[in-house]
Write an enzyme that holds these catalytic residues in place. Sequence first.
Site, PDB file in Angstrom:
ATOM      1  N   GLY A   1       0.841  -1.189   0.000  1.00  0.00           N
ATOM      2  CA  GLY A   1       0.000   0.000   0.000  1.00  0.00           C
ATOM      3  C   GLY A   1       0.877   1.241   0.000  1.00  0.00           C
ATOM      4  O   GLY A   1       2.073   1.165   0.320  1.00  0.00           O
TER       5      GLY A   1
ATOM      6  N   GLN B   1       3.028  10.079   1.339  1.00  0.00           N
ATOM      7  CA  GLN B   1       4.341   9.437   1.150  1.00  0.00           C
ATOM      8  C   GLN B   1       5.010   9.820  -0.168  1.00  0.00           C
ATOM      9  O   GLN B   1       6.184   9.542  -0.363  1.00  0.00           O
ATOM     10  CB  GLN B   1       4.204   7.908   1.210  1.00  0.00           C
ATOM     11  CG  GLN B   1       3.801   7.396   2.588  1.00  0.00           C
ATOM     12  CD  GLN B   1       3.673   5.895   2.590  1.00  0.00           C
ATOM     13  OE1 GLN B   1       2.677   5.363   2.161  1.00  0.00           O
ATOM     14  NE2 GLN B   1       4.707   5.215   3.058  1.00  0.00           N
TER      15      GLN B   1
ATOM     16  N   CYS C   1       7.011  -0.192   6.796  1.00  0.00           N
ATOM     17  CA  CYS C   1       6.463   0.988   6.115  1.00  0.00           C
ATOM     18  C   CYS C   1       7.506   1.480   5.122  1.00  0.00           C
ATOM     19  O   CYS C   1       8.692   1.566   5.463  1.00  0.00           O
ATOM     20  CB  CYS C   1       6.149   2.076   7.139  1.00  0.00           C
ATOM     21  SG  CYS C   1       5.566   3.618   6.411  1.00  0.00           S
ATOM     22  N   LEU C   2       7.070   1.813   3.899  1.00  0.00           N
ATOM     23  CA  LEU C   2       8.019   2.261   2.868  1.00  0.00           C
ATOM     24  C   LEU C   2       8.705   3.568   3.265  1.00  0.00           C
ATOM     25  O   LEU C   2       9.770   3.875   2.741  1.00  0.00           O
ATOM     26  CB  LEU C   2       7.300   2.431   1.522  1.00  0.00           C
ATOM     27  CG  LEU C   2       6.756   1.139   0.889  1.00  0.00           C
ATOM     28  CD1 LEU C   2       5.980   1.457  -0.379  1.00  0.00           C
ATOM     29  CD2 LEU C   2       7.870   0.140   0.618  1.00  0.00           C
TER      30      LEU C   2
ATOM     31  N   HIS D   1      -3.225   0.873   8.255  1.00  0.00           N
ATOM     32  CA  HIS D   1      -1.920   1.533   8.118  1.00  0.00           C
ATOM     33  C   HIS D   1      -2.024   2.725   7.162  1.00  0.00           C
ATOM     34  O   HIS D   1      -1.525   3.819   7.453  1.00  0.00           O
ATOM     35  CB  HIS D   1      -0.899   0.499   7.609  1.00  0.00           C
ATOM     36  CG  HIS D   1       0.498   1.012   7.462  1.00  0.00           C
ATOM     37  ND1 HIS D   1       1.528   0.616   8.280  1.00  0.00           N
ATOM     38  CD2 HIS D   1       1.044   1.890   6.578  1.00  0.00           C
ATOM     39  CE1 HIS D   1       2.645   1.235   7.912  1.00  0.00           C
ATOM     40  NE2 HIS D   1       2.374   2.015   6.871  1.00  0.00           N
ATOM     41  N   GLU D   2      -2.692   2.526   6.012  1.00  0.00           N
ATOM     42  CA  GLU D   2      -2.775   3.604   5.008  1.00  0.00           C
ATOM     43  C   GLU D   2      -3.690   4.734   5.469  1.00  0.00           C
ATOM     44  O   GLU D   2      -3.405   5.908   5.226  1.00  0.00           O
ATOM     45  CB  GLU D   2      -3.230   3.052   3.654  1.00  0.00           C
ATOM     46  CG  GLU D   2      -2.325   1.968   3.056  1.00  0.00           C
ATOM     47  CD  GLU D   2      -0.846   2.290   3.058  1.00  0.00           C
ATOM     48  OE1 GLU D   2      -0.476   3.477   3.000  1.00  0.00           O
ATOM     49  OE2 GLU D   2      -0.042   1.339   3.182  1.00  0.00           O
TER      50      GLU D   2
ATOM     51  N   HIS E   1      -1.861   6.869   7.709  1.00  0.00           N
ATOM     52  CA  HIS E   1      -0.981   7.787   6.973  1.00  0.00           C
ATOM     53  C   HIS E   1      -1.697   9.086   6.597  1.00  0.00           C
ATOM     54  O   HIS E   1      -1.142  10.170   6.749  1.00  0.00           O
ATOM     55  CB  HIS E   1      -0.470   7.138   5.676  1.00  0.00           C
ATOM     56  CG  HIS E   1       0.851   6.443   5.815  1.00  0.00           C
ATOM     57  ND1 HIS E   1       1.985   7.074   6.283  1.00  0.00           N
ATOM     58  CD2 HIS E   1       1.231   5.177   5.531  1.00  0.00           C
ATOM     59  CE1 HIS E   1       2.996   6.209   6.286  1.00  0.00           C
ATOM     60  NE2 HIS E   1       2.558   5.049   5.840  1.00  0.00           N
TER      61      HIS E   1
HETATM   62 CO    CO Z   1       3.514   3.236   5.622  1.00  0.00          CO
END
Ligand code: CO
Length: 171
Positions: free
Chosen positions: A43, A48, A88-89, A130-131, A134
């Site tokens: 995701g 981000q 997480c990216l 999670h998204e 964000h």
């Molecule tokens: Co993340």
Amino acid sequence: MEIITYPDPILMRKAVPIEEIDNKICQIAQEMLDTMYDACGLGLAAPQIGLSKRLVVIDVTGEKTGERVFINPQIIEERGEAIEEEGCLSFPGVMGKVIRSQYVTVTAYNLEGEKLKIEAEGLLSRVWQHEIDHINGRLFIEMMTPASRIANNQKIKEFELAYQNSRAGVG
Ligand code: CO
């Protein structure tokens, strides 16, 4: 697209709703999908990639099919509890245990402006939470179990130091 890493302040900001789904949003969504697949993520949220809007892309199967772009998503129901390792990216190399709801029901709009209702469990439920965190400016390190947070403290401090140094023009 470049993925923004912690502690860039845009990651901590509450993103604004999308008022109109225009060509630009469609194009950004496509680029976000490409960026997510390139990074092997499940995701990705618009903050981000430096855009503080309520837009997320999700594909936990990696099959590149079905609804994968979600606009103004909202959790309307959640239940159960699950604890799993999460990454997480925006935090390369950081993994930690996070307690999440096992089931969520989400509403969102697709790129055609149609309202969707999605029921998710397990990994997909986790990615949704999670998204959506964000786009609310909430990061997974805040949600980690105390033991995982302590285990990752050094790495997180290194991210903060690298960011300060880059801002100061050092290194
Ligand atoms: Co993340």
